[in-house]
Design a protein around this motif. Structure first.
Motif, PDB file in Angstrom:
ATOM      1  N   GLY A  62       7.289  -0.763   4.112  1.00  0.00           N
ATOM      2  CA  GLY A  62       6.179  -0.176   4.835  1.00  0.00           C
ATOM      3  C   GLY A  62       5.422   0.869   4.045  1.00  0.00           C
ATOM      4  N   ALA A  63       5.984   1.343   2.944  1.00  0.00           N
ATOM      5  CA  ALA A  63       5.290   2.337   2.114  1.00  0.00           C
ATOM      6  C   ALA A  63       3.947   1.834   1.633  1.00  0.00           C
ATOM      7  CB  ALA A  63       6.168   2.724   0.923  1.00  0.00           C
ATOM      8  N   ALA A  64       3.802   0.516   1.468  1.00  0.00           N
ATOM      9  CA  ALA A  64       2.533  -0.061   1.006  1.00  0.00           C
ATOM     10  C   ALA A  64       1.393   0.261   1.955  1.00  0.00           C
ATOM     11  CB  ALA A  64       2.678  -1.569   0.846  1.00  0.00           C
ATOM     12  N   LEU A  65       1.692   0.560   3.225  1.00  0.00           N
ATOM     13  CA  LEU A  65       0.677   0.942   4.204  1.00  0.00           C
ATOM     14  C   LEU A  65       0.737   2.430   4.528  1.00  0.00           C
ATOM     15  CD1 LEU A  65       1.224  -2.149   6.476  1.00  0.00           C
ATOM     16  CD2 LEU A  65      -0.824  -1.700   5.118  1.00  0.00           C
ATOM     17  N   LEU A  66       1.957   2.987   4.546  1.00  0.00           N
ATOM     18  CA  LEU A  66       2.100   4.403   4.861  1.00  0.00           C
ATOM     19  C   LEU A  66       1.423   5.282   3.809  1.00  0.00           C
ATOM     20  CD1 LEU A  66       5.856   4.332   5.925  1.00  0.00           C
ATOM     21  CD2 LEU A  66       3.920   4.812   7.446  1.00  0.00           C
ATOM     22  N   VAL A  67       1.539   4.909   2.537  1.00  0.00           N
ATOM     23  CA  VAL A  67       0.997   5.749   1.465  1.00  0.00           C
ATOM     24  C   VAL A  67      -0.531   5.793   1.487  1.00  0.00           C
ATOM     25  CG1 VAL A  67       0.771   5.966  -1.036  1.00  0.00           C
ATOM     26  CG2 VAL A  67       3.026   5.628  -0.014  1.00  0.00           C
ATOM     27  N   PRO A  68      -1.236   4.652   1.492  1.00  0.00           N
ATOM     28  CA  PRO A  68      -2.702   4.773   1.536  1.00  0.00           C
ATOM     29  C   PRO A  68      -3.211   5.439   2.806  1.00  0.00           C
ATOM     30  CG  PRO A  68      -2.025   2.477   1.751  1.00  0.00           C
ATOM     31  CD  PRO A  68      -0.816   3.257   1.350  1.00  0.00           C
ATOM     32  N   LEU A 121      -1.710   7.881   4.368  1.00  0.00           N
ATOM     33  CA  LEU A 121      -1.497   9.312   4.128  1.00  0.00           C
ATOM     34  C   LEU A 121      -2.566   9.868   3.185  1.00  0.00           C
ATOM     35  CD1 LEU A 121       0.336  11.895   4.217  1.00  0.00           C
ATOM     36  CD2 LEU A 121       1.509  10.930   2.221  1.00  0.00           C
ATOM     37  N   LEU A 122      -2.822   9.149   2.090  1.00  0.00           N
ATOM     38  CA  LEU A 122      -3.793   9.636   1.107  1.00  0.00           C
ATOM     39  C   LEU A 122      -5.190   9.725   1.698  1.00  0.00           C
ATOM     40  CD1 LEU A 122      -2.538   7.671  -2.026  1.00  0.00           C
ATOM     41  CD2 LEU A 122      -2.310  10.126  -1.608  1.00  0.00           C
ATOM     42  N   ALA A 123      -5.575   8.704   2.474  1.00  0.00           N
ATOM     43  CA  ALA A 123      -6.893   8.736   3.098  1.00  0.00           C
ATOM     44  C   ALA A 123      -6.988   9.907   4.079  1.00  0.00           C
ATOM     45  CB  ALA A 123      -7.163   7.413   3.805  1.00  0.00           C
ATOM     46  N   GLU A 124      -5.908  10.135   4.823  1.00  0.00           N
ATOM     47  CA  GLU A 124      -5.890  11.252   5.775  1.00  0.00           C
ATOM     48  C   GLU A 124      -6.022  12.591   5.062  1.00  0.00           C
ATOM     49  OE1 GLU A 124      -2.736  13.356   8.864  1.00  0.00           O
ATOM     50  OE2 GLU A 124      -2.422  11.271   8.269  1.00  0.00           O
ATOM     51  N   ARG A 125      -5.420  12.678   3.863  1.00  0.00           N
ATOM     52  CA  ARG A 125      -5.475  13.933   3.101  1.00  0.00           C
ATOM     53  C   ARG A 125      -6.789  14.078   2.324  1.00  0.00           C
ATOM     54  NH1 ARG A 125       0.074  15.443   1.982  1.00  0.00           N
ATOM     55  NH2 ARG A 125       1.170  15.158   3.974  1.00  0.00           N
ATOM     56  N   GLY A 126      -7.673  13.092   2.436  1.00  0.00           N
ATOM     57  CA  GLY A 126      -8.972  13.202   1.792  1.00  0.00           C
ATOM     58  C   GLY A 126      -9.035  12.764   0.353  1.00  0.00           C
ATOM     59  N   VAL A 127      -8.026  12.021  -0.127  1.00  0.00           N
ATOM     60  CA  VAL A 127      -8.078  11.498  -1.488  1.00  0.00           C
ATOM     61  C   VAL A 127      -9.145  10.409  -1.541  1.00  0.00           C
ATOM     62  CG1 VAL A 127      -6.793  10.325  -3.307  1.00  0.00           C
ATOM     63  CG2 VAL A 127      -5.654  12.053  -1.887  1.00  0.00           C
ATOM     64  N   PRO A 128     -10.128  10.524  -2.430  1.00  0.00           N
ATOM     65  CA  PRO A 128     -11.212   9.536  -2.446  1.00  0.00           C
ATOM     66  C   PRO A 128     -10.761   8.208  -3.025  1.00  0.00           C
ATOM     67  CG  PRO A 128     -11.449  11.064  -4.277  1.00  0.00           C
ATOM     68  CD  PRO A 128     -10.295  11.576  -3.447  1.00  0.00           C
ATOM     69  N   GLY A 129     -11.399   7.128  -2.574  1.00  0.00           N
ATOM     70  CA  GLY A 129     -11.170   5.823  -3.166  1.00  0.00           C
ATOM     71  C   GLY A 129      -9.907   5.131  -2.728  1.00  0.00           C
ATOM     72  N   VAL A 130      -9.358   5.490  -1.560  1.00  0.00           N
ATOM     73  CA  VAL A 130      -8.156   4.851  -1.046  1.00  0.00           C
ATOM     74  C   VAL A 130      -8.463   4.315   0.359  1.00  0.00           C
ATOM     75  CG1 VAL A 130      -5.720   5.088  -0.450  1.00  0.00           C
ATOM     76  CG2 VAL A 130      -6.672   6.392  -2.367  1.00  0.00           C
ATOM     77  N   ARG A 148      -5.201  13.447  -7.842  1.00  0.00           N
ATOM     78  CA  ARG A 148      -5.000  13.900  -6.470  1.00  0.00           C
ATOM     79  C   ARG A 148      -3.884  13.103  -5.786  1.00  0.00           C
ATOM     80  NH1 ARG A 148     -10.237  15.059  -3.013  1.00  0.00           N
ATOM     81  NH2 ARG A 148      -8.524  15.690  -1.632  1.00  0.00           N
ATOM     82  N   THR A 149      -3.742  11.835  -6.141  1.00  0.00           N
ATOM     83  CA  THR A 149      -2.617  11.055  -5.624  1.00  0.00           C
ATOM     84  C   THR A 149      -1.298  11.662  -6.075  1.00  0.00           C
ATOM     85  OG1 THR A 149      -3.906   8.992  -5.563  1.00  0.00           O
ATOM     86  CG2 THR A 149      -1.504   8.789  -5.679  1.00  0.00           C
ATOM     87  N   HIS A 150      -1.209  11.965  -7.371  1.00  0.00           N
ATOM     88  CA  HIS A 150       0.024  12.520  -7.920  1.00  0.00           C
ATOM     89  C   HIS A 150       0.330  13.905  -7.353  1.00  0.00           C
ATOM     90  CE1 HIS A 150      -0.365   9.765 -11.720  1.00  0.00           C
ATOM     91  NE2 HIS A 150      -0.044   9.112 -10.618  1.00  0.00           N
ATOM     92  N   ALA A 151      -0.701  14.613  -6.913  1.00  0.00           N
ATOM     93  CA  ALA A 151      -0.501  15.955  -6.366  1.00  0.00           C
ATOM     94  C   ALA A 151      -0.197  15.950  -4.877  1.00  0.00           C
ATOM     95  CB  ALA A 151      -1.742  16.811  -6.623  1.00  0.00           C
ATOM     96  N   THR A 152      -0.258  14.795  -4.241  1.00  0.00           N
ATOM     97  CA  THR A 152      -0.042  14.716  -2.800  1.00  0.00           C
ATOM     98  C   THR A 152       1.446  14.671  -2.478  1.00  0.00           C
ATOM     99  OG1 THR A 152      -2.149  13.579  -2.436  1.00  0.00           O
ATOM    100  CG2 THR A 152      -0.459  13.338  -0.718  1.00  0.00           C
ATOM    101  N   GLU A 153       1.873  15.561  -1.623  1.00  0.00           N
ATOM    102  CA  GLU A 153       3.273  15.587  -1.176  1.00  0.00           C
ATOM    103  C   GLU A 153       3.435  14.574  -0.046  1.00  0.00           C
ATOM    104  OE1 GLU A 153       7.195  16.931  -1.440  1.00  0.00           O
ATOM    105  OE2 GLU A 153       5.474  17.594  -2.652  1.00  0.00           O
ATOM    106  N   PRO A 154       4.303  13.572  -0.195  1.00  0.00           N
ATOM    107  CA  PRO A 154       4.464  12.594   0.893  1.00  0.00           C
ATOM    108  C   PRO A 154       5.078  13.228   2.127  1.00  0.00           C
ATOM    109  CG  PRO A 154       6.114  12.220  -0.818  1.00  0.00           C
ATOM    110  CD  PRO A 154       5.162  13.262  -1.343  1.00  0.00           C
ATOM    111  N   ASP A 155       4.646  12.769   3.285  1.00  0.00           N
ATOM    112  CA  ASP A 155       5.262  13.248   4.521  1.00  0.00           C
ATOM    113  C   ASP A 155       6.642  12.606   4.673  1.00  0.00           C
ATOM    114  OD1 ASP A 155       4.880  10.639   5.465  1.00  0.00           O
ATOM    115  OD2 ASP A 155       3.071  11.165   6.582  1.00  0.00           O
ATOM    116  N   PRO A 156       7.466  13.079   5.608  1.00  0.00           N
ATOM    117  CA  PRO A 156       8.844  12.559   5.707  1.00  0.00           C
ATOM    118  C   PRO A 156       8.911  11.048   5.893  1.00  0.00           C
ATOM    119  CG  PRO A 156       8.641  14.586   6.954  1.00  0.00           C
ATOM    120  CD  PRO A 156       7.251  14.236   6.510  1.00  0.00           C
ATOM    121  N   GLU A 157       8.003  10.466   6.686  1.00  0.00           N
ATOM    122  CA  GLU A 157       8.063   9.025   6.924  1.00  0.00           C
ATOM    123  C   GLU A 157       7.786   8.249   5.646  1.00  0.00           C
ATOM    124  OE1 GLU A 157       6.326   5.668  10.055  1.00  0.00           O
ATOM    125  OE2 GLU A 157       5.245   7.561   9.777  1.00  0.00           O
ATOM    126  N   ALA A 158       6.756   8.648   4.885  1.00  0.00           N
ATOM    127  CA  ALA A 158       6.445   7.963   3.632  1.00  0.00           C
ATOM    128  C   ALA A 158       7.555   8.183   2.610  1.00  0.00           C
ATOM    129  CB  ALA A 158       5.109   8.441   3.091  1.00  0.00           C
TER     130      ALA A 158
END
Length: 358
Positions: free
Chosen positions: A65-71, A73-82, A132-142
């Motif tokens: 499920g990470a294939a969906l959880l990660v993008p 999360l990134l889109a929610e955090r405002g990372v562009p292009g995801v 910005r992807t590399h700087a994003t801290e994953p939430d517990p679910e991801a």
């Protein structure tokens, strides 16, 4: 399309549309099955909704499920292009159909960076996106769904040895299988590259052992496969798709795909690397990628990219045009400018210091 899906997938587009309508409250007016993505156990459709918008619909039996959880999360955090997946009415990122995940993502673009190439501003935008992807801290679910890098490569080594056994079995007539010109050329190419394959296996073993013995590097959120074939262009900006290989790993896991690239027909040139890293480091990405980790990831990727196409050529259920395309990919990997040669150069130290300080 995966072989399993050919046998067990929705028989008609109407069935897929019914699933999407029921699970996502989205009415589709047109669907076309396509073959995209790193997930071999998946089918993907290009779809058009009654709203006039286009979507990618994926029915996957592999990965996590990470294939969906990660993008998401990134889109929610405002990372562009995801691109973020479309949620179900209950807020889930996918539904379950016949034991597989069904997901819907907005269609980004028909323009791929691999075909169109990227200009300076696009390379800089891409560097910002990965930083910005590399700087994003994953939430517990991801974080719970993501694999963690351990610098082992048992899967890739097993895939290579399976190809070696299969080629031996076909040569000896011990198993039925394609006995055509494609397999004959594969056998010839593989035999000629036997020393290369052995050196890649030995190099990965040695480097993996060294890295496991070192102090652990910080693990960041990585895409895992950010080559230009997974980059689309929309309104002049790059978008990164197919997060099937998302992983918590040192940043070199992603930077490998920029420091020279992995595709023989689409190398990342030095000025493109410079554009990328100027933006990447400006947002906080490391300015000094680790040469030993880059060499390890090149070896591991080379083994994976050799075994995957070879297995496809050997698979009698795969259509002949796809087998021919797989053989062409393998030729590129083994070419003088291909990934196998680059990985061997890294092992001898001729490439490990090139372009890794910015």
């Amino acid at each position: 399309m995966s072989n399993a899906s050919r046998e067990h997938g929705p028989d008609r587009d109407e069935a897929l549309r019914a699933w999407v309508r029921a699970d996502f409250s989205l009415a589709l007016t047109a669907t076309e099955r396509i073959g995209l993505g790193a997930d071999a156990a998946a089918d993907v459709w290009h779809a058009v909704g009654e709203d006039g918008l286009r979507y990618a619909v994926k029915w996957s039996g592999g990965g996590a499920g990470a294939a969906l959880l990660v993008p998401a999360l990134l889109a929610e955090r405002g990372v562009p292009g995801v691109p973020a997946p479309l949620p179900t009415p209950s807020g889930a990122l996918w539904s379950e159909r016949q034991g597989r995940r069904l997901s819907v993502v907005p269609w980004v673009s028909d323009e791929g960076a691999l075909d169109a190439g990227m200009a300076e501003d696009q390379w800089r935008a891409y560097g910002t996106m990965l930083a910005r992807t590399h700087a994003t801290e994953p939430d517990p679910e991801a974080a719970a769904a993501l694999p963690h890098e351990d610098h082992t490569h048992a899967v890739e080594a097993a895939q290579v040895r399976a190809v070696q056994r299969a080629l031996g079995d076909v040569a000896e007539g011990r198993v039925p299988g394609p006995g055509d010109a494609l397999v004959a050329e594969l056998a010839e190419q593989w035999s000629a590259a036997s020393d290369t394959v052995a050196a890649l296996l030995a190099g990965a073993d040695e480097l993996g052992g060294r890295l496991r013995g070192r102090a652990p590097a910080p693990a960041v959120l990585c895409h895992g496969d950010p080559h230009l074939g997974n980059v689309l262009l929309r309104e002049g900006l790059p978008w990164l798709i197919d997060w099937d290989d998302a992983v918590l790993a040192p940043p070199e896991r992603d930077l490998l795909f920029v420091l020279g690239g992995v595709l023989a027909f689409a190398p990342v040139r030095e000025h493109e690397q410079a554009w990328f890293f100027e933006a990447y480091t400006a947002v906080g990405g490391p300015a000094h990628p680790d040469p030993e980790r880059l060499a390890y990831y090149r070896c591991r990727r080379a083994l994976e990219d050799l075994a995957g196409p070879a297995a496809e050529v050997l698979d009698p259920k795969t259509p002949e045009p796809e087998r021919a395309e797989a053989l062409a990919l393998l030729r590129g990997i083994l070419s003088p400018t291909g990934l196998a040669a680059a990985a061997l150069d890294s092992l001898t130290g001729t490439n490990t210091a090139k372009g890794v300080t910015w």
